[in-house]
Structures are given as structure tokens and as C-alpha cells.
Design a protein around this motif. Sequence first.
Motif, PDB file in Angstrom:
ATOM      1  N   MET A 167       0.840  -1.207   0.000  1.00  0.00           N
ATOM      2  CA  MET A 167       0.000   0.000   0.000  1.00  0.00           C
ATOM      3  C   MET A 167       0.872   1.253   0.000  1.00  0.00           C
ATOM      4  N   ARG A 168       0.426   2.228  -0.794  1.00  0.00           N
ATOM      5  CA  ARG A 168       1.077   3.545  -0.778  1.00  0.00           C
ATOM      6  C   ARG A 168       0.124   4.515  -0.097  1.00  0.00           C
ATOM      7  N   LEU A 169       0.371   4.751   1.161  1.00  0.00           N
ATOM      8  CA  LEU A 169      -0.521   5.599   1.945  1.00  0.00           C
ATOM      9  C   LEU A 169      -0.110   7.064   1.822  1.00  0.00           C
ATOM     10  N   LEU A 170      -1.098   7.906   1.562  1.00  0.00           N
ATOM     11  CA  LEU A 170      -0.843   9.332   1.364  1.00  0.00           C
ATOM     12  C   LEU A 170      -1.850  10.133   2.179  1.00  0.00           C
ATOM     13  N   LYS A 171      -1.334  11.018   3.012  1.00  0.00           N
ATOM     14  CA  LYS A 171      -2.221  11.883   3.796  1.00  0.00           C
ATOM     15  C   LYS A 171      -2.209  13.278   3.176  1.00  0.00           C
ATOM     16  N   VAL A 172      -3.415  13.761   2.865  1.00  0.00           N
ATOM     17  CA  VAL A 172      -3.544  15.046   2.167  1.00  0.00           C
ATOM     18  C   VAL A 172      -4.451  15.977   2.960  1.00  0.00           C
ATOM     19  N   ALA A 173      -4.279  17.275   2.746  1.00  0.00           N
ATOM     20  CA  ALA A 173      -5.087  18.280   3.447  1.00  0.00           C
ATOM     21  C   ALA A 173      -5.547  19.338   2.458  1.00  0.00           C
ATOM     22  N   THR A 174      -6.828  19.638   2.503  1.00  0.00           N
ATOM     23  CA  THR A 174      -7.388  20.728   1.706  1.00  0.00           C
ATOM     24  C   THR A 174      -8.150  21.649   2.656  1.00  0.00           C
ATOM     25  N   CYS A 175      -8.516  22.830   2.193  1.00  0.00           N
ATOM     26  CA  CYS A 175      -9.064  23.780   3.170  1.00  0.00           C
ATOM     27  C   CYS A 175     -10.071  24.747   2.581  1.00  0.00           C
ATOM     28  N   SER A 225     -17.293  22.050   5.598  1.00  0.00           N
ATOM     29  CA  SER A 225     -18.584  22.719   5.707  1.00  0.00           C
ATOM     30  C   SER A 225     -18.845  23.587   4.484  1.00  0.00           C
ATOM     31  N   GLN A 226     -20.131  23.805   4.211  1.00  0.00           N
ATOM     32  CA  GLN A 226     -20.512  24.694   3.117  1.00  0.00           C
ATOM     33  C   GLN A 226     -20.743  26.120   3.628  1.00  0.00           C
ATOM     34  N   PHE A 227     -21.261  26.246   4.831  1.00  0.00           N
ATOM     35  CA  PHE A 227     -21.515  27.558   5.436  1.00  0.00           C
ATOM     36  C   PHE A 227     -20.927  27.552   6.843  1.00  0.00           C
ATOM     37  N   SER A 228     -20.026  28.477   7.106  1.00  0.00           N
ATOM     38  CA  SER A 228     -19.385  28.495   8.409  1.00  0.00           C
ATOM     39  C   SER A 228     -18.852  29.892   8.695  1.00  0.00           C
ATOM     40  N   LEU A 229     -18.797  30.246   9.969  1.00  0.00           N
ATOM     41  CA  LEU A 229     -18.176  31.509  10.379  1.00  0.00           C
ATOM     42  C   LEU A 229     -16.687  31.359  10.632  1.00  0.00           C
ATOM     43  N   LYS A 230     -16.166  30.133  10.523  1.00  0.00           N
ATOM     44  CA  LYS A 230     -14.737  29.911  10.756  1.00  0.00           C
ATOM     45  C   LYS A 230     -13.915  30.578   9.660  1.00  0.00           C
ATOM     46  N   ASP A 231     -12.806  31.182  10.027  1.00  0.00           N
ATOM     47  CA  ASP A 231     -11.888  31.756   9.043  1.00  0.00           C
ATOM     48  C   ASP A 231     -11.037  30.685   8.376  1.00  0.00           C
ATOM     49  N   ILE A 232     -10.773  29.617   9.089  1.00  0.00           N
ATOM     50  CA  ILE A 232      -9.874  28.561   8.587  1.00  0.00           C
ATOM     51  C   ILE A 232     -10.497  27.207   8.891  1.00  0.00           C
ATOM     52  N   GLU A 233     -10.600  26.389   7.880  1.00  0.00           N
ATOM     53  CA  GLU A 233     -11.078  25.019   8.073  1.00  0.00           C
ATOM     54  C   GLU A 233     -10.215  24.085   7.233  1.00  0.00           C
ATOM     55  N   VAL A 234      -9.563  23.152   7.883  1.00  0.00           N
ATOM     56  CA  VAL A 234      -8.672  22.219   7.197  1.00  0.00           C
ATOM     57  C   VAL A 234      -9.273  20.817   7.277  1.00  0.00           C
ATOM     58  N   VAL A 235      -9.389  20.177   6.142  1.00  0.00           N
ATOM     59  CA  VAL A 235      -9.958  18.826   6.059  1.00  0.00           C
ATOM     60  C   VAL A 235      -8.849  17.874   5.615  1.00  0.00           C
ATOM     61  N   VAL A 236      -8.657  16.814   6.365  1.00  0.00           N
ATOM     62  CA  VAL A 236      -7.559  15.868   6.110  1.00  0.00           C
ATOM     63  C   VAL A 236      -8.138  14.510   5.729  1.00  0.00           C
ATOM     64  N   ALA A 237      -7.481  13.852   4.783  1.00  0.00           N
ATOM     65  CA  ALA A 237      -7.878  12.497   4.397  1.00  0.00           C
ATOM     66  C   ALA A 237      -6.634  11.648   4.189  1.00  0.00           C
TER      67      ALA A 237
END
Length: 732
Positions: free
Chosen positions: A1-9, A258-270
Motif C-alpha cells: 500500500m502507498r498511503l498518502l495523507k492530504v489536506a485541503t481547506c 462545511s458549506q456555510f461556516s463563520l470559521k476563518d480557517i477550516e482544514v480537512v484531512v484524508a
Amino acid sequence: MRLLKVATCNLNQWAMDFDCNLKHIKESISRAKEAGAVIRLGPELEITGYGCEDHFLELDTVNHAWECLKEILLGDWTDGILCSIGMPIIKGSERYNCQVFCFNRKIVMIRPKMWLANDGNYRELRWFTTWKQEDQLVEFQIPPEISEALSQKSVPFGYGYIQFLDTAVAAEICEELFAPIPPHAELALNGVEVFLNASGSHHQLRKLDLRLRAFIGATHTRGGVYMYSNHQGCDGGRLYYDGCCCVVVNGEVVAQGSQFSLKDIEVVVAQVDLDAVASLRGSISSFQEQASCKSRVSSVTVPYNICRPFNLKMLLSSPQKIMYHSPEEEIAFGPGCWLWDYLRRSGASGFLLPLSGGADSSSVAAIVGCMCQLVVKEIANGDEQVKADAIQIGNYTDGQFPVDSKEFAKRVFYTVYMGSENSSEATKMRAKVLADEIGSWHLDVCIDGVVSSLLSLFQTLTGKRPHYKVDGGSNVENLGLQNIQARIRMVLAFMLASLLPWVHNKKGFYLVLGSSNVDEALRGYLTKYDCSAADINPIGSISKQDLRIFLRWAANHLGYSSLAEIEAAPPTAELEPIRSNYSQLDEVDMGMTYEELSVYGRLRKIFRCGPVSMFKNLCYKWGASLTPSEVAEKVKHFFKYYSINRHKMTVLTPSYHAESYSPEDNRFDLRQFLYNARWPYQFRKIDELVQELDGDKVAFEESGEHGKLGATSGVGGMGVVAAASGDPKAGL
């Protein structure tokens, strides 16, 4: 397996605020690294903000973007992580919208955008050019000051991908995904497994599904990991960027922000397994065959392994159910978040709304109430930025902060019922009850004295005093008397917004909120410079039908139960005297229903119909209940008043963009505002078609072929009508 951890925001950037934007970028990279990600994707043009518009033509904007990028590269932000950062770049005489790939304190590659968004709200070709040399990477000379600091003179520039030792990564920027031949198809055949889409995509009702289906489709039949990043918030204009960053693997969503949020920064990791991509591609015969004869795409080699070996402690991200909001929730949360950004960034201390007790102004009041609820909820969830902004705007002291939405609304929201002798007790009471439910500081003002003073002045000047139509006056007098009331309310609203904070020893000023909907704007059913004239309008491109659905939803879900009664009441302007045998109703005044207006609006804008093609389409849509002559009269009536009132769109209050048939003139719907309202050529063609169709109908009736006009007349465009009656969609 080639495991890759990515983050988008999702990042809440602000056009031209480089300090704010740089802070958010750094924080998102830090969070990605803390989570163990080796790829971080940010939104399109994230350093400058997407909505800079003609500021992109200024050299300062590009230079400041380079200075910010230098600051990122001189620190340890990019150590061990590939960062895709969006910014404008000038190469030679051309200006490009670019993604800059950075790794280990160096620029690895610069990828200019090849297909630009240039319709609807977007004007990218005004500021940027497309990269047309698709068959090569060229050397780009880094600006001297940046080059010296980085000890790097040049970097590959153009269309290509990055080849690591264990995988290949490439960009596909926003609009390119929706091009007829998208880059990811060719890149996949060249072995690219990870696609990075940096976007600046605005919210529009019912649009998210279109976007997600595109990501899923990009990897469903050809495999791949598709990462999507977006702006989230109001970055200075009419658009609200609705986030929803996500990661898709082989056609399945494994992470969604999230689609609607008051957060200035949201990071999603997979965390993903790239062997799953290779396995899918290897199982598709047509993919193998096309890959064997592919056109070669240039690449940049980076001699590093970014994948991790098999490890039971590293759990893979599993497919998940996509989170969609209903249109009612979109109306509440999208404009609510947009209002919060506008409030906290404008320097204002709150909002003032002329609240009539009708559906439109009550919808705006409910959205402000929803904003207050969102603020209190985010503070309870520990968001320190929202807390700090709320303390400052609400003028809290001694360590206090908002814990109750009604208490917060009392500090930041004025509602004013501006009644006259033509107003009913019912609307007055509905406004008061709703204001109490939301918690606004509510005022009840009678404007009759001001109206009387103006009419006395007019009588002194001219010797005449106008009368309402129900009292024997002419149409001109009747309209003039209505407009006086409407414009007085605008003047009073702005006076109260500027002086009430002073009266109550509050800091700053209040923003005046407008409440005209998209259908009234399309028809021109508003007084120029009346209380539809405001600072901003959260419902300016939302249809009356959607607003009524929203009111029923908000009565239950926001806790404002009086909205149910408001929604059930017939719409009325209450600008004429109420009599036992007459009451003013909007749809009677307009000569058309709000449902009809929605149909006209979609056909005119979305399906680009002029009078003749609209008539043809509506003969199909309404042919079962209306004759061609009746359809013709409706179409003529709409185009007459649309063209007569088009000039009002030039001064329409800036509004939240939510609907693809918005007639807003300044940015979205670019048409002239001086028309020949008789439409002589077009209306003559309609009359000729009516005569032809009436002749066909007589022939059918004589032959016993009743009821088949719509199916056999040969009038074109049935497919357009079918689409117009469904949910509107718009491109990225």
C-alpha cells in the motif's frame, strides 16, 4: 500500500488584505502539518483574495503577492509538505492566474490557468490571459528580490505535473474542470494520481450538487484522488464563497468540509491508498489502451517519496454520505454568514431594517436572527475569532460576550416599522411580534406628518394637491403619492441608522438592509431610491417562491413562529388607502404572479430567450390552459414593464447573489437600460405567430383533433421549457 495523507481547506480570505490572508495560509499549513499531511491545497488566488477585480491590474497587487510568498518560503512552512498556493504572476507582458507549488522552501513549479471563468459573475479575461503553450514547460525567471532571498533563479512554468518517486501530482484550476476537454483526462493517462483543484466558487441555490458530481465524475471512470479547495465567506463583494472543500477517491467522497461556516480557517484531512487508484486503472481495458497512445505531458521531477508504507495505525478515510443543505437552509446560512463577514469587516456596529411585516422584510429579519444564532453557537464551540469580533461589535465589557442570540440581536439589530394611514394593524402587529422573537431593538414610527408636510409644500409651489385613485385621482397622482411614502422611508432609515447609535451611546454606525426580491427587481416593481435602496440586500437575488418556502422552514427551525402567519398573508405594498371594496395586492398591481415572474426570469436569462422565443416556449408550457393570444399578452406585458423599469437595475442595492436569473445590472446581467418598450419588431412577430397558431387550432377542431396544438404545432424549444421548470443550476 502507498498511503498518502492530504489536506485541503476552506479559507475566509479578504480581497487585498494581505496580512489577513497570509495569516490564514500559514495557519492552514500548520494544521495540515500537525495532522501529518504531505500535500496542502489552498483556494484559487488565496494570497490576494479572489475578488480583487481591477486591483489585479495594479503591479502592487502582484508584487505584494510575491512578498507574501517569500515570507512563507523563508520559514519552515513548506518543510516536508507540498503546498499549492494561489496568486497572480506576471511573465513577460502577460498576467496569469497561477498555482505555485512549493516544497522544502523552494518553488517546484508554477502552473498558470489555461481556461478562465468569463461569464456570469466572472471576468477573469479582463485581468488575466490563458496559458496556451500546452506542449511544454518553460523557464520562468523569479523576480530579483525574491530570487536572491530564496537562492533560486528560475522555475518551470506552464502546463505539466510533478513527478515524485512514488506518485505524480498535478493541478486543475477551478473552471478547467468544467471545460469540454478537461486537463485531468489527459493527465490521468500520463500517470497523474493526485489532482489539486484550487477554486473560487460562489454559492448559488441548488448548485453544490453540480460541483460534486464533477469531482466524482472526474475520478469515477479513470481513477484518482481529487482534492478541492475553496474560499468561504464574503471577500468584499456580492458573492459568498461557500467552501465545501473535499477529497474524492475513485468517484467516492471520503472527506468534506462545511458549506456555510463563520470559521476563518477550516482544514480537512484524508488518508488515501494510491494503490487503489492504480488497481482501478489497471482493471479498465479502455484506460490501458488509451494510456498506451497518450499525448505526452511535460513533468518536473522531485526526487522524494511522499507516500508512507503500510501501517495498521494509519486508518484510511472511508467513503461518506455527502452533506447537502436544503434550499431553505441555504437561504438562512449563506446570507447569514455573508452578513456577518460584511458587518465585522465594514466597521459598522449593526444593521437597521425597515420591517413592514411582509414576507420580504421579514425574511431579511429572520436571516439576521439566524446570523445572531450562528455567532452564539460558534462562540459556544470555542471560536475565539468570532468571539473577539462579537465582543467588539456588540460593545461588550468586563469580560462579557454573547451567550444568547436575542440579547446579541438587541445590541446589533434595529428594526423599524414605518407605518402610514394606509398601513394595517395586522402588518404592524406582525412586525412587532417578529421583532420580539428575534430580539431586535424595535421602533414604531408614523410617517404621515412628513408626507403631509411634503404635500403641503407641493401645494404651495403648484396650487394643486394630488389624490389617490380610489379617491378620484389620476394614475399619475396615485403613483406619485405612493412614491412619496416609499422614498420618505428610505431617508428615515438612513437617518436612524446613522443617529440611533449616537442616541443610545453606541459606537459607530448601522448598515441599512434592503429587502426587495429578485422577481420584483425583474419586473421593476419597486420605487427607485425607496426603502429598497440600502447599503446591502441579503435577498436581492432570491425568488418570492423560495422566500415563502424559507419562511415556513424558519418558523419551525429558527424558532420564529410568527413567520408562518406572515407567509400566509397576501403580499401588499400598503401604499394606497384601504377601502371596504379595495385593498392593494402586489400581484394585481404587477399584472402577473410571482410564479410567472420566476418562469419569465429563467427563460430570459438562463435560457437566453427574447420575446419571440419566450412566446414559443410558453405556448408549450401553458398551452393546456391558455390560448396563444393569452400567452402573447402575458409575454408582451412582461417585456413592456421589464424594459420600462430596466433603468432601476443600475442603482439596485448590492445584493447577495443566489439565483442565476438575477437581473442585477452592475456585475451579473449586462444589458442596456434604455429600450424601445413597444418592441415593435418582436411583438409583430408574436402577433403573426398567434394568427398562424389560431388558424391551426381552428383546423384541428374542425378535424376533431382537439387538444393537440401543443404537441403538433411545430413550435420549437420544448426542451428549454422542461429545463426551466426544474431546479436552476450554474457552473463553477
